[in-house]
Design a protein around this motif. Structure first.
Motif, PDB file in Angstrom:
ATOM      1  N   ARG A  15       0.824  -1.216   0.000  1.00  0.00           N
ATOM      2  CA  ARG A  15       0.000   0.000   0.000  1.00  0.00           C
ATOM      3  C   ARG A  15       0.854   1.261   0.000  1.00  0.00           C
ATOM      4  O   ARG A  15       0.583   2.213  -0.750  1.00  0.00           O
ATOM      5  CB  ARG A  15      -0.915  -0.001   1.220  1.00  0.00           C
ATOM      6  N   SER A  16       1.916   1.243   0.844  1.00  0.00           N
ATOM      7  CA  SER A  16       2.724   2.453   1.011  1.00  0.00           C
ATOM      8  C   SER A  16       3.875   2.544   0.017  1.00  0.00           C
ATOM      9  O   SER A  16       4.420   3.634  -0.197  1.00  0.00           O
ATOM     10  CB  SER A  16       3.274   2.526   2.439  1.00  0.00           C
ATOM     11  N   GLY A  17       4.281   1.417  -0.550  1.00  0.00           N
ATOM     12  CA  GLY A  17       5.281   1.429  -1.611  1.00  0.00           C
ATOM     13  C   GLY A  17       6.709   1.215  -1.188  1.00  0.00           C
ATOM     14  O   GLY A  17       7.600   1.147  -2.051  1.00  0.00           O
ATOM     15  N   SER A  18       6.981   1.095   0.117  1.00  0.00           N
ATOM     16  CA  SER A  18       8.360   0.857   0.558  1.00  0.00           C
ATOM     17  C   SER A  18       8.379   0.290   1.962  1.00  0.00           C
ATOM     18  O   SER A  18       7.413   0.421   2.720  1.00  0.00           O
ATOM     19  CB  SER A  18       9.168   2.168   0.538  1.00  0.00           C
ATOM     20  N   TYR A  19       9.541  -0.308   2.306  1.00  0.00           N
ATOM     21  CA  TYR A  19       9.708  -0.854   3.647  1.00  0.00           C
ATOM     22  C   TYR A  19       9.696   0.275   4.679  1.00  0.00           C
ATOM     23  O   TYR A  19       9.103   0.138   5.768  1.00  0.00           O
ATOM     24  CB  TYR A  19      11.019  -1.615   3.751  1.00  0.00           C
ATOM     25  N   ILE A  50      11.356  -7.499  -5.795  1.00  0.00           N
ATOM     26  CA  ILE A  50      12.674  -7.359  -6.406  1.00  0.00           C
ATOM     27  C   ILE A  50      13.065  -5.889  -6.337  1.00  0.00           C
ATOM     28  O   ILE A  50      12.203  -5.003  -6.301  1.00  0.00           O
ATOM     29  CB  ILE A  50      12.702  -7.832  -7.883  1.00  0.00           C
ATOM     30  N   ARG A  51      14.359  -5.645  -6.218  1.00  0.00           N
ATOM     31  CA  ARG A  51      14.854  -4.281  -6.159  1.00  0.00           C
ATOM     32  C   ARG A  51      14.879  -3.685  -7.559  1.00  0.00           C
ATOM     33  O   ARG A  51      15.352  -4.303  -8.506  1.00  0.00           O
ATOM     34  CB  ARG A  51      16.267  -4.242  -5.569  1.00  0.00           C
ATOM     35  N   VAL A  52      14.404  -2.459  -7.659  1.00  0.00           N
ATOM     36  CA  VAL A  52      14.449  -1.699  -8.909  1.00  0.00           C
ATOM     37  C   VAL A  52      14.981  -0.319  -8.560  1.00  0.00           C
ATOM     38  O   VAL A  52      14.251   0.530  -8.023  1.00  0.00           O
ATOM     39  CB  VAL A  52      13.061  -1.587  -9.575  1.00  0.00           C
ATOM     40  N   GLY A  53      16.279  -0.101  -8.850  1.00  0.00           N
ATOM     41  CA  GLY A  53      16.907   1.148  -8.435  1.00  0.00           C
ATOM     42  C   GLY A  53      16.903   1.243  -6.934  1.00  0.00           C
ATOM     43  O   GLY A  53      17.365   0.343  -6.229  1.00  0.00           O
ATOM     44  N   LEU A  58       6.895  -5.642  -7.052  1.00  0.00           N
ATOM     45  CA  LEU A  58       6.350  -6.972  -6.763  1.00  0.00           C
ATOM     46  C   LEU A  58       6.701  -7.948  -7.873  1.00  0.00           C
ATOM     47  O   LEU A  58       6.648  -7.600  -9.056  1.00  0.00           O
ATOM     48  CB  LEU A  58       4.824  -6.895  -6.624  1.00  0.00           C
ATOM     49  N   THR A  59       7.041  -9.166  -7.462  1.00  0.00           N
ATOM     50  CA  THR A  59       7.185 -10.247  -8.434  1.00  0.00           C
ATOM     51  C   THR A  59       5.787 -10.759  -8.801  1.00  0.00           C
ATOM     52  O   THR A  59       4.763 -10.309  -8.255  1.00  0.00           O
ATOM     53  CB  THR A  59       7.997 -11.395  -7.824  1.00  0.00           C
TER      54      THR A  59
END
Length: 301
Positions: A15-19, A50-53, A58-59
Motif C-alpha cells: 500500500r505504502s510502496g516501501s519498507y 525485487i529491487r528496482v533502483g 512486486l514479483t
C-alpha cells in the motif's frame, strides 16, 4: 502457511510502496519490516519483491499475494470478532438433548433466562431417552445431554463424559381421586401389593419392578405405555394405579387423579452430561450454569 502479522506488514508495504513507509505506518523499525518480509518469502518459497533502483517491485508471486492479502486480513479479523463474540457470550449455539419431562419443565425456564441475559446464545433442543441420548453426546450430535438414572440402575457413563448432578426427582404413586389411600399424605408401597398397575417407560418399569421386589411383592401390570398422559388417563379411568416422577406432575396432572409420595423414599436422579473438554466452551458452561439454577428451584417439588 501464513502468519497474519507478516501478511499485515506485506499489505502495508504494498500500500505504502516501501519498507520504510510501512515501518512508519506500523510503528516498526525498517529492519523489522525487512526481516518479516524475508520470513514470509521463506514461507511461500519464492521472492515477493525485487529491487528496482532505490525502490522495490512486486514479483508475479507478490502480485498474486497482493490480490489476496486484503481478503486474508479481513477474514482473520472477522474470525477474531466472531471468536470474541463467542467468548464474551454475545453469540453461540448449544445443542441440548433431553428426555420429555425435563424438556417440558427445566428447559423452558433455562431458555427464558438465556433469552433475557444472553439473547445471542441459541439453544437447540433434541429429544431423547437414556441410554440413546448419551450415545448422541459421544457421537458429537449434541453438546449436553439431560438424562435420568435410578439407584441400583445407574446409566453407564463413558470415560470421556462428565456427569453433573442436578436434582433428585421423587417418585409418587398415582391414584384415582376416590381411592381409599388417596386421603393419606404418603403411601406405603407394601400396602399396594394387591393393586393392578400401569407401567411406564422401560427404565422406569425396571426401577418399578426393583422397588416392588424390595417391598416383597411382584406387581400385577395390566398395561404399559411410554405416554405419561395415557398413564394418567388409565389411572383416572380405574384401570390401575401407577408410579410416576414428581417432575411430570408439575406440568401434567389429570384432574381425576392424585399423586402421593411413596414410602420407602424412592427417586430418580437427573443429571447433565457433557464431554469433559466441552465444559470450557463458554456457551456450554453458561447453559450448564442455567440448568443448575433452574434445577435448584425444583428441589423438593
Amino acid at each position: 502457511m501464513f502468519d497474519s502479522r507478516q501478511i499485515k506488514t506485506f499489505h502495508e508495504v504494498v500500500r505504502s510502496g516501501s519498507y520504510s513507509a510501512a515501518a512508519r505506518a506500523l510503528g516498526y523499525t525498517q529492519p523489522a519490516v525487512s526481516q518479516q518480509m524475508k520470513a514470509l518469502e521463506r514461507d511461500v518459497g519464492t521472492p515477493l519483491f525485487i529491487r528496482v533502483g532505490r525502490g522495490i517491485r512486486l514479483t508475479e508471486a507478490g502480485l498474486t499475494l497482493a490480490r489476496h492479502s486484503g481478503t486474508i486480513l479481513e477474514s482473520v479479523d472477522a474470525a477474531r470478532r466472531q471468536i470474541d463474540s463467542l467468548t464474551r457470550l454475545r453469540s453461540g449455539r448449544v445443542r441440548l438433548c433431553a428426555f420429555p419431562s425435563a424438556a417440558a419443565t427445566l428447559i423452558p425456564e433455562a431458555m427464558a433466562r438465556l433469552g433475557t441475559d444472553h439473547p445471542g446464545v441459541r439453544l437447540e433442543l433434541l429429544e431423547g431417552e437414556p441410554p440413546e441420548s448419551l450415545r448422541l453426546l459421544t457421537r458429537g450430535e449434541c453438546d449436553i445431554t439431560l438424562a435420568f438414572s435410578y439407584p441400583g440402575l445407574a446409566v453407564e457413563i463413558p470415560d470421556e463424559v462428565e456427569e453433573i448432578r442436578l436434582l433428585e426427582d421423587r417418585v409418587t404413586i398415582l391414584l384415582p381421586t376416590g381411592h381409599p389411600l388417596a386421603r393419606r399424605r404418603a403411601v406405603q408401597l407394601g400396602d399396594l401389593a394387591g393393586e393392578r398397575w400401569i407401567a411406564g417407560c422401560p427404565r422406569c418399569r425396571a426401577h418399578f419392578l426393583h422397588v416392588c421386589a424390595e417391598a416383597g411383592f411382584t406387581p400385577d401390570i395390566s398395561f404399559a405405555t411410554d405416554d405419561n398422559l395415557v398413564v394418567q388417563s388409565l389411572v383416572a379411568a380405574g384401570v390401575g394405579i401407577a408410579m410416576m416422577p414428581t417432575l411430570v406432575l408439575s406440568f401434567l396432572c389429570h384432574r381425576k387423579i392424585t399423586g402421593r409420595l411413596v414410602e420407602p423414599h424412592a427417586f430418580r436422579r437427573i443429571s447433565a452430561y457433557v464431554l469433559r473438554d466441552h465444559q470450557r466452551i463458554p456457551a456450554v458452561g453458561l447453559v450448564l450454569d442455567e440448568l443448575r439454577r433452574v434445577a435448584a428451584n425444583h428441589v423438593g417439588c
